[in-house]
Design a protein around this motif. Structure first.
Motif, PDB file in Angstrom:
ATOM      1  N   ARG A   1       0.821  -1.209   0.000  1.00  0.00           N
ATOM      2  CA  ARG A   1       0.000   0.000   0.000  1.00  0.00           C
ATOM      3  C   ARG A   1       0.862   1.269   0.000  1.00  0.00           C
TER       4      ARG A   1
ATOM      5  N   GLN B   1      -1.026   4.614  -0.816  1.00  0.00           N
ATOM      6  CA  GLN B   1      -2.380   4.397  -0.309  1.00  0.00           C
ATOM      7  C   GLN B   1      -2.307   3.976   1.154  1.00  0.00           C
TER       8      GLN B   1
ATOM      9  N   ASP C   1      -7.614  -6.460   0.525  1.00  0.00           N
ATOM     10  CA  ASP C   1      -6.288  -7.006   0.799  1.00  0.00           C
ATOM     11  C   ASP C   1      -6.324  -8.469   1.228  1.00  0.00           C
TER      12      ASP C   1
END
Length: 286
Positions: free
Chosen positions: A98, A103, A214
């Motif tokens: 990420r 992010q 995820d």
């Protein structure tokens, strides 16, 4: 009064079509017992009346009610601890992925969450990792077909039975729960970022608004499914999981030889599944 072969066949076909669940002979008594109870509640006189009702009810609420009672809804905190240990080990990888994408967000999905113990367990592990403490948007969601189970999940109230894997570890309950009478109520900070959805994982609409996930936990659902239903569920997961996401099934379940959408990966003796980087030709043509 007993359910006829024809009535059982009609209900079995309805359940298979709507949920992908294959009902074997040993489930007939379970279905019979459940529906005999429902006849009394609904004020119906016969299984024929019930079959006509459940076949024509637009909301499908009663059909969902049946489905929730013919699968094993047993759940408790920290179930299959070895898998949860691997989940905790994955969190560093997820964070790095990420961060490379700039992010600060994590999404975890518990499919077939029942009364929420698994969903809250995953959230506790995320919070206790300390990896996402500052400026991270962390959301854990649970999906289930049982509105009654989801009502319990949203209340976040549990009994001692939900802690049976902890071998009398009272410190766990003390740290995460407020104790009132015989109830253990999860403390608010550990449920603020947790949500629950009433939906059928066989239907693509169940995942509307859910994307780039995820980790998906889907434990002890697929054991009930036909091959066709499994492929449809796998496609739903494929479409909402991130390119580097992980799918974790129950220890008695496998996607090997059953779908090309996911490929296995071994971590500390556990089989995980990742999105196939070379999707089947049918998907490439879409």
């Amino acid at each position: 009064m007993f359910m006829s072969d024809e009535q059982f066949g009609l209900l079995k076909d309805l359940i298979a079509r709507e949920f992908g669940i294959v009902m074997k002979g040993d489930k007939r008594l379970t279905l019979h017992t459940k529906i005999s109870h429902r006849l009394s509640i609904l004020g119906m006189q016969s299984y024929g009346d019930y079959c006509r009702y459940v076949s024509s009810e637009p909301s499908k609420k009663e059909l969902y009610n049946i489905a929730s009672h013919i699968t094993n809804n047993e759940t408790y905190f920290f179930r299959e601890k070895h898998q949860l240990n691997v989940f905790s080990e994955l969190l560093n990888d997820i964070k790095r992925y990420r961060q490379k994408k700039n992010q600060n967000r994590v999404r975890v999905l518990s499919a077939g969450c029942s009364s929420g113990e698994e969903t809250y367990t995953l959230n506790i592990l995320l919070m206790e990792s300390g990896l996402f403490a500052w400026g991270w948007d962390v959301i854990v969601e649970g999906i289930d077909v049982s509105s009654a189970a989801l009502k319990r999940a949203k209340s976040a109230e549990y009994t001692k039975n939900s802690f049976r894997m902890l071998n009398g570890n009272h410190e766990f309950a003390k740290k995460y729960f407020d104790h009132a009478d015989d109830k253990f109520i999860l403390k608010k900070p550990y449920r603020n970022n947790v949500g629950f959805l009433h939906a059928n994982v066989l239907q693509p609409g169940a995942f509307e608004g859910i994307s780039d996930v995820d980790v998906i936990f889907c434990r002890n659902i697929l054991i009930y499914m036909s091959d066709e239903a499994l492929e449809r569920i796998a496609l739903n997961f494929y479409n909402c999981i991130s390119d580097r996401g992980y799918l974790i099934l129950g220890s008695s379940e496998s996607l090997l030889q059953r779908t090309e959408l996911f490929v296995p990966e071994y971590r500390n003796g556990i089989i995980l599944y990742r999105k196939n980087p070379n999707p089947p030709s049918a998907l490439r043509q879409e």
